[in-house]
Scaffold this active site. Structure first.
Site, PDB file in Angstrom:
ATOM      1  N   LYS A  53      65.300  46.396  29.440  1.00 59.85           N
ATOM      2  CA  LYS A  53      65.164  46.238  30.891  1.00 59.85           C
ATOM      3  C   LYS A  53      66.270  45.351  31.441  1.00 59.85           C
ATOM      4  O   LYS A  53      66.754  45.570  32.544  1.00 59.85           O
ATOM      5  CB  LYS A  53      63.830  45.560  31.211  1.00 59.85           C
ATOM      6  N   ARG A  74      58.751  51.773  18.548  1.00 58.16           N
ATOM      7  CA  ARG A  74      59.361  51.964  19.865  1.00 58.16           C
ATOM      8  C   ARG A  74      60.159  53.246  19.897  1.00 58.16           C
ATOM      9  O   ARG A  74      60.581  53.737  18.862  1.00 58.16           O
ATOM     10  CB  ARG A  74      60.377  50.849  20.160  1.00 58.16           C
ATOM     11  N   GLU A 126      54.879  44.948  32.736  1.00 52.97           N
ATOM     12  CA  GLU A 126      55.212  43.771  33.532  1.00 52.97           C
ATOM     13  C   GLU A 126      55.980  44.290  34.742  1.00 52.97           C
ATOM     14  O   GLU A 126      56.958  45.022  34.584  1.00 52.97           O
ATOM     15  CB  GLU A 126      56.091  42.818  32.707  1.00 52.97           C
TER      16      GLU A 126
HETATM   17  P1  ATP Z   1      60.068  43.101  28.459  1.00 55.73           P
HETATM   18  O1  ATP Z   1      58.733  42.773  27.871  1.00 55.73           O
HETATM   19  O2  ATP Z   1      61.232  42.681  27.635  1.00 55.73           O
HETATM   20  O3  ATP Z   1      60.209  42.790  29.898  1.00 55.73           O
HETATM   21  P2  ATP Z   1      59.269  45.815  27.958  1.00 55.73           P
HETATM   22  O4  ATP Z   1      60.139  47.010  27.997  1.00 55.73           O
HETATM   23  O5  ATP Z   1      58.526  45.503  26.714  1.00 55.73           O
HETATM   24  O6  ATP Z   1      60.221  44.666  28.399  1.00 55.73           O
HETATM   25  P3  ATP Z   1      56.741  45.841  29.358  1.00 55.73           P
HETATM   26  O7  ATP Z   1      56.521  46.000  30.810  1.00 55.73           O
HETATM   27  O8  ATP Z   1      56.212  44.642  28.686  1.00 55.73           O
HETATM   28  O9  ATP Z   1      58.304  45.919  29.166  1.00 55.73           O
HETATM   29  O10 ATP Z   1      56.267  47.152  28.619  1.00 55.73           O
HETATM   30  C1  ATP Z   1      54.985  47.705  28.778  1.00 55.73           C
HETATM   31  C2  ATP Z   1      54.590  48.409  27.514  1.00 55.73           C
HETATM   32  O11 ATP Z   1      55.555  49.400  27.154  1.00 55.73           O
HETATM   33  C3  ATP Z   1      54.473  47.466  26.338  1.00 55.73           C
HETATM   34  O12 ATP Z   1      53.220  47.686  25.701  1.00 55.73           O
HETATM   35  C4  ATP Z   1      55.620  47.837  25.436  1.00 55.73           C
HETATM   36  O13 ATP Z   1      55.263  47.687  24.082  1.00 55.73           O
HETATM   37  C5  ATP Z   1      55.872  49.293  25.788  1.00 55.73           C
HETATM   38  N1  ATP Z   1      57.280  49.644  25.567  1.00 55.73           N
HETATM   39  C6  ATP Z   1      58.361  49.032  26.087  1.00 55.73           C
HETATM   40  N2  ATP Z   1      59.504  49.600  25.631  1.00 55.73           N
HETATM   41  C7  ATP Z   1      59.135  50.607  24.803  1.00 55.73           C
HETATM   42  C8  ATP Z   1      59.850  51.567  24.001  1.00 55.73           C
HETATM   43  N3  ATP Z   1      61.185  51.598  23.974  1.00 55.73           N
HETATM   44  N4  ATP Z   1      59.130  52.448  23.279  1.00 55.73           N
HETATM   45  C9  ATP Z   1      57.789  52.425  23.306  1.00 55.73           C
HETATM   46  N5  ATP Z   1      57.053  51.556  24.020  1.00 55.73           N
HETATM   47  C10 ATP Z   1      57.715  50.647  24.758  1.00 55.73           C
END
Ligand code: ATP
Ligand code: MG
Length: 570
Positions: free
Chosen positions: A283, A273, A46
């Site tokens: 984030k 994760r 995102e």
């Molecule tokens: P949010 O959705 O709360 O804004 P997010 O960190 O999940 O935050 P995204 O941009 O949705 O942000 O993340 C993109 C991809 O990265 C998603 O598929 C998510 O599952 C993966 N991702 C995010 N944080 C982690 C992490 N700590 N470890 C592994 N994968 C992650």
């Protein structure tokens, strides 16, 4: 995070064929000829923040699996919420993925590309009696959701006639209603064991213009309604994400079924994760650190963002190596930052040029060395790789050495310099301390010594046994530099789990600036942002973007002492 299971090395999570469990699932699907034998993954950030090392774990899987099995990987910006998203992030995200060596080729997509198709699907579902417009407040909807043990309550709008739903949804999108006044919900099952099935919201009203589609839309799809469908429209076969999406999977499948058939159907697979000790990864919290000036921007070298790690001196291969070591499992874990440090140390040990830098200088005067004389010493560039050759370093009567390398009244096992004791100056001579000079307050202003002319490095006299070896820089040619010495940003192991204000846990000593380090002239002549060096005896350092010829600036990447390797030996 509910349960934290400590894991050390993820290699144990690979099977006999060397595949992790996600790759094994992919291999099985390919072998079974699913989706016509195609593999297409996607990375769906995102654009509402910068990528961090957790995202790297995700996209190393997405792009890596595609590479491994001869498939393709899409980059899709999940831009379904115009209130939080920005073009600035899109470019930064692309740059970070490229930095780690991956490329999406011509497969760059945006969820907003599918707004028309998603809208049409919603209309079709309304016509088929599978969706309705709810005019209750979000609080009321939440209250009626029930609990995992208690069924939910039906909305009074649940059985609204199709025509009315169609009319309202259309008018929602024309902007006739206020934000929050209505939503479109899927009509599934208010008593389902899976809370996500209790008439989930498909669309909400947002009036903020979208950075790509402007004010074309006033309704925006929710993640659950957009994600699987976008996968489908794009031809994605394997939608790999993190474990918190496990309970969403039945809903993913429910919506995808509205479109897919046996010949092609995307599937979701979840892995754990990345959580790192002494680090926050949310984030929202990272944004807060930046906005409130608690760090110096998204690329502050203390941040777990890829920009921060890069500025800190981390290399792409060290990050990939780390992700490879922790592996992909189905258990939540808290990974040790020492392992990440170990990975970068191992990489830089092989590649970083060795140079001489004195970070906290005190002058050393060699009483019996002729004034005005200069000898040229040869310094090896990297003992791990003799092909890297050597460079020259001037040696003179006055030298800079580390203040910490001298003690006037040393304890027994102090093998550095003290009165009447001998040490070796690296690549030069053996010297013996004869005394110190002090100012009126008793502070040491210079150390005096004599050198042994027969002990020059390379001559037979150099073989004499002397316990300590010190690094040094010649005074007349030394260049002043700034060193930014970083420590962990948080002072507790798991700041992410703290119930109170995470900002209270910030380590006040996480940045120490050393203004008057002395660097050897050879280094001063070749400063290039991002170049990694090993400062002899001190650690690994990288040239910072703030560096200029007049004012060189270095960031400390990591020290030489490997607490991880040590712990593993125990
Ligand atoms: P949010 O959705 O709360 O804004 P997010 O960190 O999940 O935050 P995204 O941009 O949705 O942000 O993340 C993109 C991809 O990265 C998603 O598929 C998510 O599952 C993966 N991702 C995010 N944080 C982690 C992490 N700590 N470890 C592994 N994968 C992650
Ligand atoms: Mg997310």
């Amino acid at each position: 995070m509910e349960e934290i299971k400590e894991t050390t090395e993820g290699k144990e999570s690979l099977n006999e064929s060397g595949l992790n469990f996600v790759e094994q699932e992919i291999a099985n699907d390919l072998a079974a000829g699913k989706n016509g034998g195609r593999l297409n993954t996607r990375f769906p950030p995102e654009p509402n923040g910068y990528l961090h090392i957790g995202h790297a774990k995700a996209f190393i899987m997405d792009f890596g699996a595609a590479e491994k099995f001869g498939g393709t990987c899409n980059l899709r910006f999940d831009d379904t919420n115009p209130q939080k998203e920005d073009m600035e992030y899109v470019n930064a995200i692309k740059e970070d993925i490229h930095w780690l060596g991956y490329d999406w080729g011509d497969r760059l997509y945006y969820a907003s590309d599918y707004f028309p198709q998603l809208y049409d699907l919603a209309v079709r579902m309304i016509k088929e009696g599978k969706a309705y417009v709810d005019e209750q407040s979000s609080e009321e909807i939440a209250r009626q959701k029930g609990t995992p043990t208690q069924p939910g309550e039906a909305s009074p709008y649940r059985d609204r006639p199709v025509e009315e739903n169609l009319d309202l949804f259309e008018r929602m999108n024309k902007g006739e209603f206020e934000e929050g006044s209505m939503v479109l919900r899927a009509k599934i099952d208010m008593a389902s064991d899976n809370m996500h099935f209790r008439d989930p919201i498909m669309y909400r009203i947002i009036k903020t213009p979208h950075w790509r589609t402007g004010d074309t839309w006033k309704v925006y799809p929710m993640y659950d309604f957009a994600h699987g469908q976008s996968d489908y429209f794009e031809g994605v076969t394997h939608s790999i994400c993190t474990l918190e999406f496990v309970p969403h999977r039945p809903l993913y499948e429910y919506f995808v079924k509205e479109l897919a058939d046996e010949s092609y159907c995307p599937r979701q697979i979840e892995f754990n994760r990345l959580n790192l000790t002494y680090t926050v990864m949310s984030k929202r919290k990272l944004l807060q650190l930046v906005k409130e000036g608690l760090v110096n921007g998204w690329d502050d070298p203390r941040m777990p963002t890829l920009k921060g790690l890069r500025r800190r001196g981390y290399t792409p291969s060290s990050i990939k190596d780390f992700v490879n070591r922790i592996g992909y499992t189905r258990y939540e874990a808290l990974n040790h930052i020492e392992l990440l440090e170990h990975s970068v140390r191992e990489d830089l040990n092989k590649t970083a040029t060795r140079v001489s830098v004195v970070q906290n200088p005190v002058k050393l005067i060699l009483e019996n060395y002729p004034e005005g004389k200069t000898e040229i010493m040869t310094m090896e560039n990297n003992p791990e790789n003799p092909a890297e050759g050597s460079h020259e370093m001037p040696f003179t009567r006055e030298l800079w050495i580390e203040r910490d390398d001298f003690m006037e009244n040393p304890p027994k096992k102090f093998f550095r310099l003290s009165p009447d004791k001998e040490v070796r100056l690296k690549g030069a001579y053996i010297i013996k301390c004869t005394g110190v000079e002090k100012d009126s307050d008793g502070n040491i202003t210079a150390i005096r010594a004599t050198y042994d002319p027969d002990s020059r490095s390379g001559l037979p006299g150099a073989d004499r046994k002397v316990k300590g070896t010190l690094h040094w820089v010649s005074v007349p040619t030394a260049v002043d530099a700034e060193i930014r010495d970083y420590d962990r940003l948080f002072s507790v192991e798991n700041p992410g789990a703290y119930e109170g204000d995470f900002r209270d846990l910030i380590n006040p000593e996480s940045l120490k600036i050393r203004e008057h380090a002395k660097i050897e002239p050879w280094l001063a002549e070749r400063l290039k942002t991002g170049d990694n060096y090993q400062f002899q005896r001190l650690g690994y350092y990288v040239v910072d973007k703030d560096s200029t010829a007049e004012h060189p600036v270095f960031n400390k990447t990591v020290g030489l002492k490997d607490s991880w390797a040590k712990a593993m030996k125990k």
